[in-house]
Design a protein around this motif. Structure first.
Motif, short mmCIF file in Angstrom:
data_model
loop_
_atom_site.label_atom_id
_atom_site.label_comp_id
_atom_site.label_asym_id
_atom_site.label_seq_id
_atom_site.Cartn_x
_atom_site.Cartn_y
_atom_site.Cartn_z
N VAL A 86 0.85 -1.19 0.00
CA VAL A 86 0.00 0.00 0.00
C VAL A 86 0.88 1.24 0.00
CG1 VAL A 86 -1.74 1.30 1.30
CG2 VAL A 86 -1.87 -1.21 1.18
N VAL A 87 2.00 1.17 0.72
CA VAL A 87 3.02 2.21 0.72
C VAL A 87 4.37 1.56 0.53
CG1 VAL A 87 1.71 3.80 2.19
CG2 VAL A 87 3.26 2.14 3.24
N GLU A 88 5.33 2.34 0.08
CA GLU A 88 6.68 1.80 -0.10
C GLU A 88 7.43 1.70 1.22
OE1 GLU A 88 5.33 3.66 -3.90
OE2 GLU A 88 5.42 4.35 -1.81
N ILE A 89 7.12 2.61 2.15
CA ILE A 89 7.92 2.72 3.37
C ILE A 89 7.04 3.19 4.53
CG2 ILE A 89 8.60 5.10 2.77
CD1 ILE A 89 11.36 4.49 4.05
N GLY A 90 7.42 2.79 5.73
CA GLY A 90 6.72 3.22 6.93
C GLY A 90 7.69 3.68 7.99
N HIS A 91 7.23 4.60 8.83
CA HIS A 91 7.97 5.04 10.03
C HIS A 91 7.12 4.57 11.19
CE1 HIS A 91 9.84 7.99 12.87
NE2 HIS A 91 10.85 7.90 12.04
N ASN A 92 7.70 3.79 12.12
CA ASN A 92 6.85 3.02 13.02
C ASN A 92 7.54 2.77 14.36
OD1 ASN A 92 4.45 1.56 13.56
ND2 ASN A 92 5.31 -0.36 12.84
N TRP A 93 6.74 2.45 15.36
CA TRP A 93 7.24 1.89 16.63
C TRP A 93 6.95 0.40 16.58
CZ3 TRP A 93 4.65 0.72 21.68
CH2 TRP A 93 5.58 0.54 22.71
N MET A 94 8.00 -0.42 16.58
CA MET A 94 7.84 -1.83 16.29
C MET A 94 6.83 -2.53 17.20
SD MET A 94 10.62 -4.96 15.94
CE MET A 94 11.92 -3.99 15.22
N ALA A 95 6.73 -2.08 18.44
CA ALA A 95 5.84 -2.75 19.39
C ALA A 95 4.36 -2.54 19.08
CB ALA A 95 6.14 -2.32 20.82
N TYR A 96 4.02 -1.73 18.07
CA TYR A 96 2.64 -1.70 17.62
C TYR A 96 2.24 -3.05 17.00
CZ TYR A 96 2.27 3.32 18.45
OH TYR A 96 2.23 4.56 19.04
N ASP A 97 3.25 -3.88 16.69
CA ASP A 97 2.99 -5.25 16.23
C ASP A 97 3.02 -6.24 17.39
OD1 ASP A 97 2.75 -4.46 13.56
OD2 ASP A 97 4.92 -4.55 13.25
N ASP A 249 9.92 -5.93 -2.11
CA ASP A 249 10.01 -5.82 -3.57
C ASP A 249 10.57 -4.47 -3.97
OD1 ASP A 249 9.00 -8.38 -3.91
OD2 ASP A 249 6.92 -7.69 -4.12
N VAL A 250 10.16 -3.43 -3.27
CA VAL A 250 10.68 -2.08 -3.54
C VAL A 250 12.18 -2.05 -3.27
CG1 VAL A 250 10.62 0.33 -2.81
CG2 VAL A 250 8.48 -0.94 -3.14
N TRP A 251 12.57 -2.64 -2.13
CA TRP A 251 13.99 -2.68 -1.76
C TRP A 251 14.82 -3.43 -2.80
CZ3 TRP A 251 17.17 -0.38 1.58
CH2 TRP A 251 18.40 -0.99 1.88
N ALA A 252 14.30 -4.55 -3.27
CA ALA A 252 15.04 -5.37 -4.24
C ALA A 252 15.24 -4.64 -5.56
CB ALA A 252 14.29 -6.68 -4.49
N GLY A 253 14.39 -3.66 -5.85
CA GLY A 253 14.51 -2.91 -7.10
C GLY A 253 15.51 -1.77 -7.05
N LEU A 254 16.12 -1.55 -5.89
CA LEU A 254 17.08 -0.46 -5.74
C LEU A 254 18.49 -0.91 -6.13
CD1 LEU A 254 16.05 0.98 -2.25
CD2 LEU A 254 15.44 1.90 -4.50
N SER A 255 19.30 0.02 -6.54
CA SER A 255 20.72 -0.26 -6.76
C SER A 255 21.41 -0.46 -5.42
CB SER A 255 21.37 0.92 -7.49
OG SER A 255 21.39 2.08 -6.65
N GLU A 256 22.59 -1.06 -5.44
CA GLU A 256 23.35 -1.23 -4.20
C GLU A 256 23.72 0.12 -3.60
OE1 GLU A 256 26.70 -3.78 -4.44
OE2 GLU A 256 25.61 -5.45 -5.35
N GLU A 257 23.99 1.10 -4.47
CA GLU A 257 24.36 2.43 -3.98
C GLU A 257 23.20 3.05 -3.21
OE1 GLU A 257 26.89 1.68 -7.61
OE2 GLU A 257 24.78 1.43 -7.10
N ASP A 258 21.99 2.92 -3.73
CA ASP A 258 20.85 3.52 -3.06
C ASP A 258 20.47 2.75 -1.80
OD1 ASP A 258 20.67 5.62 -4.79
OD2 ASP A 258 19.08 4.76 -6.02
N GLN A 259 20.65 1.45 -1.81
CA GLN A 259 20.43 0.67 -0.58
C GLN A 259 21.39 1.12 0.51
OE1 GLN A 259 20.76 -3.47 -1.65
NE2 GLN A 259 18.66 -3.58 -2.45
N GLN A 260 22.65 1.32 0.14
CA GLN A 260 23.64 1.77 1.13
C GLN A 260 23.32 3.18 1.59
OE1 GLN A 260 26.15 0.04 2.69
NE2 GLN A 260 26.13 1.90 3.93
N ALA A 261 22.85 4.03 0.69
CA ALA A 261 22.50 5.39 1.07
C ALA A 261 21.37 5.40 2.09
CB ALA A 261 22.10 6.20 -0.17
#
Length: 352
Positions: A86-97, A249-261
């Motif tokens: 639904v979104v590419e990325i989330g900002h979260n407090w893990m314990a909400y899970d 899937d979004v992460w896998a589509g990134l270059s190594e440079e952008d993953q490191q960034a």
């Protein structure tokens, strides 16, 4: 670059741009970030600060639009929104899970947590980051980075003076997660309610007390205006961490440079949130001490009782949850190493 005042940040961005020069023709993308936050520092400073760091470190190739809680998903189901795309990325407090797996509390913050500084060292030097990412991948199918530090919380904003274990028994307390169970074991009457109802409930006496966040987070809520007592220290959460989680899937589509960034942006954001949040807590707590509230310090015997109850709760969870046991053992091992800290280091804030 002329607008950047932080020399560490300038150096990191310059190095990142140099490394990514070969990727300059990569397609620019814009992501949507879901959050649980309606406003305040976790949204305006931490989530948006991370988004700015990512944009800077990728040379503008990845832009992130940050949305308040409830805009793109249920505020308490950010991980689900990321997982489903639904979104590419989330900002979260893990314990909400928490309802799915209580191991989330060990990473996010609870009564047995390290301090913010302890979390930083455990994550980056004590193997915590590797456990964090393996756990989130295996159990929730997302790529996750710690990306903001939570300061030590206020133990209670209370209409009743709470200093000893006897004072705590029977207290009508708004709380959530691990502390709801531990506090109940200690004799409190715990109540879980939406954040929007807490102020009114405290004002009307539906609850006697609430825990919420650090001084910086609590000051704007108005709790100090309606509850006389500010009880410290935050034994229920000495420290905590927020996360940035990305669809696989979004992460896998990134270059190594952008993953490191992105990994670098998360680590930079951890430092920035710790520094800015800790500084903001100083002035917020001084306002509390200078105001009409009474600052109450927990009795040492009660603090020892809380620690004992927390250890018992941890051991019970670890019996039937292999991930909980694995992360708990790592935390306890590292905290054992930290035990020598007072023998050669001054406490933060002074040389006493």
């Amino acid at each position: 670059m002329k607008t950047l005042k932080n020399p560490i940040k300038v150096a990191i961005i310059a190095a990142s741009l140099t490394l990514a020069a070969g990727n300059a023709m990569a397609e620019e993308v814009t992501w949507k970030m879901a959050t649980p936050w309606g406003g305040g520092p976790w949204l305006e400073r931490d989530a948006k600060g991370f988004a700015k760091n990512v944009e800077d470190l990728t040379g503008g190739r990845i832009k992130i639009n940050v949305f308040p809680g409830g805009t793109l998903s249920n505020p308490l189901k950010v991980t689900e929104a990321v997982n489903r795309g639904v979104v590419e990325i989330g900002h979260n407090w893990m314990a909400y899970d928490w309802g799915r797996d209580r191991t989330t509390a060990l990473f996010a913050g609870y009564a047995g947590s390290p301090t913010p500084e302890g979390y930083l060292m455990w994550l980056y030097e004590g193997g915590g980051l590797e456990l964090w990412q393996e756990y989130r991948d295996e159990e929730f199918n997302v790529v996750s980075f710690p990306c903001a530090i939570i300061g030590t919380e206020i133990f209670l904003h209370s209409n009743k003076k709470v200093q000893t274990h006897e004072d705590f028994k029977g207290l009508k307390l708004r709380t959530s997660g691990a502390w709801a169970e531990i506090a109940s074991n200690l004799g409190a009457s715990t109540i879980v309610m939406p954040g929007a109802e807490v102020y009114t409930s405290l004002d009307r006496g539906v609850i006697d007390a609430t825990e919420w966040g650090s001084p910086e987070i609590n000051k704007p809520t108005g709790f100090t205006d309606i509850a006389k007592y500010v009880v410290v220290p935050g034994m229920h959460q000495p420290g905590g961490v927020l996360e940035c989680e990305i669809n696989k899937d979004v992460w896998a589509g990134l270059s190594e440079e952008d993953q490191q960034a992105i990994a670098t942006a998360a680590r930079l954001s951890m430092y920035e949130s710790w520094s800015a949040g800790a500084n903001a807590d100083l002035s917020a707590f001084k306002e509390m001490t200078d105001g009409d509230n009474e600052i109450v310090h927990l009795d040492p015997d009660f603090m020892a009782t809380i620690e004992e109850a927390t250890n018992k709760w941890e051991d019970e969870q670890a019996k039937d949850n292999k991930w909980f046991a694995r992360v708990l053992n790592s935390l306890r091992d590292f905290e054992g190493q930290l035990a020598v800290w007072p023998e050669y280091r001054f406490p933060i804030g002074g040389k006493q």
